[in-house]
Design an enzyme around this catalytic site. Structure first.
Site, PDB file in Angstrom:
ATOM      1  N   ASP A 108      19.697 -25.544  51.745  1.00 58.89           N
ATOM      2  CA  ASP A 108      19.939 -27.405  51.753  1.00 58.89           C
ATOM      3  C   ASP A 108      20.894 -28.451  51.307  1.00 58.89           C
ATOM      4  O   ASP A 108      20.174 -28.493  50.008  1.00 58.89           O
ATOM      5  CB  ASP A 108      17.913 -27.875  52.197  1.00 58.89           C
ATOM      6  CG  ASP A 108      17.180 -27.458  52.781  1.00 58.89           C
ATOM      7  OD1 ASP A 108      17.438 -26.218  53.900  1.00 58.89           O
ATOM      8  OD2 ASP A 108      15.983 -26.637  52.407  1.00 58.89           O
ATOM      9  N   SER A 248      22.426 -29.510  42.396  1.00 64.54           N
ATOM     10  CA  SER A 248      23.240 -29.037  41.909  1.00 64.54           C
ATOM     11  C   SER A 248      24.354 -28.948  43.367  1.00 64.54           C
ATOM     12  O   SER A 248      23.917 -30.203  44.110  1.00 64.54           O
ATOM     13  CB  SER A 248      22.804 -27.979  41.925  1.00 64.54           C
ATOM     14  OG  SER A 248      22.050 -27.894  40.651  1.00 64.54           O
TER      15      SER A 248
END
Length: 296
Positions: A108, A248
């Site tokens: 995602d 991240s």
């Protein structure tokens, strides 16, 4: 950050985290305050705390603040904040598109796509990066001359487990240590992000796409990038690993003339927008698929 969601709706997101980082990075005092926070020892200590039962009080406020739909995830009682952060998706909540000739999003994310130019540089949020500095290998970087660099940015509210983008045989995992540093785009104005972030990557030899680099980049307060296996056969959509707490990024490097990237993703990137994707969404197809189906 300019973004286009899965329904094609354009927006500009400037959340509390972005505003705080802007204040920190655009002042000398803020940068001095950040300097000790991005050291690995601080990240490890924070990671240990977030893996304890004491950290559970952070879960519900985080869910509310980021409007996370928990119906997408397996219902369970979490024993720590990190257990919540690395929560598993409910079966059927993500669909892997197409067949082996379909390049999928491994996570995602908000995605951007850049052609790797002759000078081996590409831009991410006004900051130049080289393939060589990402990989620290001139020989490997040369394989991707003229190919594509896909930047897949996870926000703190995204699902933080990730999968393989292609099927094939992967190399061993290469680990590059570094100071953990935020991947939020505002940081790019003052720091060369990928030169300072710890990262791991593997080279996947795919019959459909040639050599593909899949790299995970750690960020501020991420104590760990957890990859499940070393060299061997892998399947697209198979879970590759997960990030512990923090925003991240995943980087995919693709060889020249081996893949065709989605037109809307390329157009959105050219217009300065990130495109929202979910794990399993199509990013592109192999050139072999294009030739067999004569889509020109």
């Amino acid at each position: 950050m300019k973004q286009i969601d899965r329904n094609g709706i354009k927006s500009y997101q400037d959340n509390a985290q972005d505003k705080l980082l802007r204040r920190l990075y655009t002042s000398y005092a803020g940068r001095m305050l950040l300097k000790p926070l991005v050291q690995p020892v601080v990240s490890k200590l924070a990671g240990k705390f977030l893996s304890t039962k004491l950290s559970c009080f952070l879960i519900q406020p985080f869910i509310r603040a980021n409007s996370i739909d928990m119906n997408d995830f397996v219902k369970t009682a979490y024993c720590s904040y990190n257990e919540f952060f690395t929560r598993r998706i409910r079966p059927g909540a993500r669909t892997v598109c197409g067949d082996a000739d379909t390049l999928i999003s491994p996570c995602d994310c908000y995605a951007s796509a850049y052609e790797i130019a002759d000078d081996q540089t590409f831009d991410i949020k006004h900051t130049k990066y080289t393939v060589r500095s990402l990989l620290r290998s001139n020989k490997l970087a040369n394989r991707f001359q003229g190919g594509w660099a896909l930047i897949l940015r996870l926000t703190v509210s995204d699902y933080h487990r990730y999968a393989y983008a292609v099927s094939g045989t992967q190399s061993k995992i290469y680990r590059i240590p570094g100071k953990l540093h935020t991947v939020n785009p505002i940081a790019g104005d003052y720091y060369p992000i990928y030169k300072e972030n710890a990262r791991e990557y593997t080279v996947i030899r795919s019959p459909q796409f040639g050599d593909v680099v899949q790299m995970e980049v750690g960020a501020l307060m991420v104590g760990k990038i957890v990859n499940h296996q070393g060299s061997g056969t892998v399947t697209r959509g198979e879970e590759k690993g997960y990030f512990e707490f923090g925003g991240s990024t995943i980087v995919l490097l693709l060889q020249k003339e081996r893949s065709a990237i989605r037109d809307d993703l390329l157009a959105n990137t050219a217009a300065g927008y990130e495109t929202q994707l979910r794990l399993g969404d199509m990013i592109g197809t192999s050139v072999r698929y294009m030739q067999v189906h004569d889509l020109s």
